[in-house]
Design an enzyme around this catalytic site. Structure first.
Site, PDB file in Angstrom:
ATOM      1  N   GLY A 179       2.737   5.939  20.242  1.00 38.07           N
ATOM      2  CA  GLY A 179       3.152   4.557  20.412  1.00 38.07           C
ATOM      3  C   GLY A 179       2.221   3.583  19.702  1.00 38.07           C
ATOM      4  O   GLY A 179       2.601   2.449  19.400  1.00 38.07           O
ATOM      5  N   CYS A 235       9.234   0.358  24.016  1.00 36.78           N
ATOM      6  CA  CYS A 235       9.504   1.763  24.353  1.00 36.78           C
ATOM      7  C   CYS A 235       9.469   2.034  25.858  1.00 36.78           C
ATOM      8  O   CYS A 235      10.385   2.649  26.411  1.00 36.78           O
ATOM      9  CB  CYS A 235       8.506   2.662  23.641  1.00 36.78           C
ATOM     10  SG  CYS A 235       6.804   2.086  23.738  1.00 36.78           S
ATOM     11  N   HIS A 285       6.635   9.232  26.535  1.00 39.05           N
ATOM     12  CA  HIS A 285       6.067   8.400  27.600  1.00 39.05           C
ATOM     13  C   HIS A 285       6.593   8.899  28.951  1.00 39.05           C
ATOM     14  O   HIS A 285       7.775   9.215  29.080  1.00 39.05           O
ATOM     15  CB  HIS A 285       6.517   6.938  27.458  1.00 39.05           C
ATOM     16  CG  HIS A 285       5.871   6.193  26.339  1.00 39.05           C
ATOM     17  ND1 HIS A 285       4.831   6.697  25.578  1.00 39.05           N
ATOM     18  CD2 HIS A 285       6.116   4.941  25.852  1.00 39.05           C
ATOM     19  CE1 HIS A 285       4.472   5.792  24.678  1.00 39.05           C
ATOM     20  NE2 HIS A 285       5.234   4.727  24.813  1.00 39.05           N
ATOM     21  N   ARG A 329       0.809  -1.218   0.000  1.00 34.78           N
ATOM     22  CA  ARG A 329       0.000   0.000   0.000  1.00 34.78           C
ATOM     23  C   ARG A 329       0.848   1.277   0.000  1.00 34.78           C
ATOM     24  O   ARG A 329       0.505   2.277  -0.625  1.00 34.78           O
ATOM     25  CB  ARG A 329      -0.921  -0.023   1.234  1.00 34.78           C
ATOM     26  CG  ARG A 329      -2.048   0.978   1.265  1.00 34.78           C
ATOM     27  CD  ARG A 329      -3.020   0.679   2.415  1.00 34.78           C
ATOM     28  NE  ARG A 329      -2.358   0.383   3.678  1.00 34.78           N
ATOM     29  CZ  ARG A 329      -1.817   1.277   4.490  1.00 34.78           C
ATOM     30  NH1 ARG A 329      -1.863   2.553   4.182  1.00 34.78           N
ATOM     31  NH2 ARG A 329      -1.227   0.904   5.616  1.00 34.78           N
ATOM     32  N   GLN A 356       1.453   6.771  28.886  1.00 38.49           N
ATOM     33  CA  GLN A 356       2.038   6.582  27.572  1.00 38.49           C
ATOM     34  C   GLN A 356       1.355   7.372  26.463  1.00 38.49           C
ATOM     35  O   GLN A 356       0.136   7.526  26.440  1.00 38.49           O
ATOM     36  CB  GLN A 356       2.070   5.076  27.245  1.00 38.49           C
ATOM     37  CG  GLN A 356       3.001   4.335  28.193  1.00 38.49           C
ATOM     38  CD  GLN A 356       3.155   2.851  27.904  1.00 38.49           C
ATOM     39  OE1 GLN A 356       3.043   2.026  28.799  1.00 38.49           O
ATOM     40  NE2 GLN A 356       3.447   2.483  26.667  1.00 38.49           N
TER      41      GLN A 356
END
Lengths: 346, 346
Positions: free
Chosen positions: A161, A130, A250, A41, A157
């Site tokens: 993410g 992370c 975060h 895509r 967070q």
């Protein structure tokens, strides 16, 4: 291998992939050729790297021929199907998904903590989650100097993410709610899970899917990955992972207990101030502490709010913030590539 | 005193005052006369109560004549200067500021936890801090049944806790940031402190001013008030209080250790399901857990994400959400008034 490298970025058009390309550029990583891959895509898209336009191609086995270093960030399924082929073609894979992290044959590396684990790699190196990365960067210098007995963390967070589309959805929800309209939710907490909740002006205590033990997979990542990276298989770690309406960065409220007695918050601050990859921002009297808006675009892990627990001599609290797309993903991956060079492993 | 009361609300035009008036109305509290007071600036405003327009008057000593119950929520300074006068005039004061909370002669009351402390009141009753109230409502049934050794909490607090103007500022900041502009910040984290940070798309680990021990006053409130309300002066409590971009509804990630062994998360859920003032929302397999958007406008404390710690047999984690303006303030105050009636103390 030569002193310049053919680098591939798989997932080049995603939130993390974009940051990988920017970080390779900023760090002036010695690249002879950059191959950018993504899903069918996204193939055909053009991306700028050092002023040059590179056309994104579809991620396929044959495109890994002659690749020296392949940075993967296109989801676990893509890593599982393509990383072994990349290795077969002679590439070292730095994988930013959870596909190989707990594989005992795959080093899980945060260079400030366990760079030497790279010596044992067999082609694939895993980049940790992370939320784990920024926590271990802050805990390792403390463990080294004072010992570490237990960790209890609650995270705050950022939405990036969960990808660029989750951020776009949060913006749309925010606009709708500011105009008094009902927000639509189709992505968070987990794209392929059954229920979706708005994240704008909300807090969602679910990141990734639930396990049978009542913890989410994100929480289990923090627990298991921390133990593996720090080489402390018995370390007591408790985690609650929460998504909040922040774009990047975060934050983590971390309670930890050390082994040594008679240690003050100031002793720990002294150690953290000299530790690699950390910027100490801890002057309460001047209202200075880490904030996600300030950490956005920065490579360091920011630590502050360090204080002794009022009941437990060995207990301390701190607040740790880092850009989840940089140290939590792209920068840690590029840093692993830099470590591989330094250790002459590539 | 009669079976209907002359009630006064001091701070009637503030975020909490408005909710006090709404809650008195919803609960159909037996009011013979309602006097609404506020600062000079807000006097003259009209407020609807049961379809009748009431004009807000300036808060002054003489206006407490004949008042039976006075609900204060106009800041600590106003409470300190006017509450003693209200008591002198014969009123029972329910004070929602921090002015008298730690005064040993003032009961600090959450009806689900320590309603009987009202028996010892000497005119002033303190309403605890919002973040404390919802935590003790969740902890008390657990303490009663299984004992309680320690608590470590990290909060996710809504902006309405800092007043209506803080919410308006968050909306303005959100709009600015959605249009790519720099947000202005003049209120949070603490109106009268030196520095101000945007709360939109951010998380601020400071609520109220810093103490010399590195904790904020909000964190010390959670520690000290919890001990006082639960009659556990030695209870180990650690707290990190954080403001996040949510309008209404404080969330709390709470780790706690009980005394009894061989207790399962299901045992605790069973106790919480029957506890007063609690709605258990805890079905991970259906992605059901408390959310601040769902708690908005609700009087209960919502508890979920209950699970046993993976390392500590006595340790558990939970996620507690409640509307900070209702159970955290207005509803708990009105509930105290209802308890005073029930105990025939008014």
């Amino acid at each position: 291998m030569g002193s310049t490298y053919h680098v591939a970025v798989v997932g080049a058009t995603g939130a993390v992939g974009e940051q990988m390309i920017r970080t390779l550029e900023e760090r002036n990583f010695p690249i002879s050729r950059l191959t950018l891959m993504a899903s069918k895509r996204s193939s055909g898209k053009k991306v700028l790297f050092k002023g040059e336009e590179i056309t994104v191609i579809e991620a396929k086995e044959e495109h890994f021929k002659d690749v020296d270093i392949a940075l993967f960030s296109a989801g676990g399924t893509v890593s599982k199907s393509l990383a072994p082929h990349a290795v077969k073609h002679g590439a070292v894979v730095i994988d930013n998904t959870s596909a190989y992290r707990m594989d005992p044959n795959v080093p899980l590396v945060v260079p400030e903590v366990n760079e030497q684990d790279l010596m044992k790699h067999q082609g694939i190196i895993a980049n940790p989650n992370c939320s784990t990365i920024q926590m271990v960067v802050a805990l390792e210098p403390i463990r080294k100097k004072f010992g570490l007995k237990r960790v209890i963390t609650s995270t705050y967070q950022a939405v990036s993410g969960a990808g660029t589309r989750a951020v776009d959805e949060m913006y749309m929800q925010s606009k709708a709610m500011l105009e008094g309209e009902k927000p639509e939710a189709n992505i968070l907490p987990v794209k392929n899970d059954n229920k979706h909740y708005p994240i704008a002006f909300n807090a969602i205590p679910q990141i990734d899917v639930f396990q049978d033990n009542g913890f989410t997979f994100e929480e289990m990542k923090m627990i298991n990955e921390t133990r593996k990276i720090m080489h402390m298989p018995k370390l007591k770690v408790g985690a609650t992972c929460v998504r909040i309406p922040v774009v990047r960065g975060h934050s983590e409220s971390i309670y930890f207990e050390i082994e040594q007695s008679n240690v003050t918050a100031e002793d720990i601050r002294t150690v953290l101030a000299d530790a690699p990859g950390i910027t100490l921002v801890d002057r309460p009297s001047e209202q200075l502490y880490p904030l996600p808006l300030d950490a956005t675009g920065q490579r360091d892990v920011f630590v502050g709010r360090l204080r002794n627990d009022l009941d437990d001599e060995f207990g301390f609290h701190m607040w740790v913030v880092s850009d989840n797309l940089l140290k939590g993903a792209a920068w840690n991956s590029v840093q692993i590539a830099e470590s591989l060079r330094k250790l002459e492993l590539v």
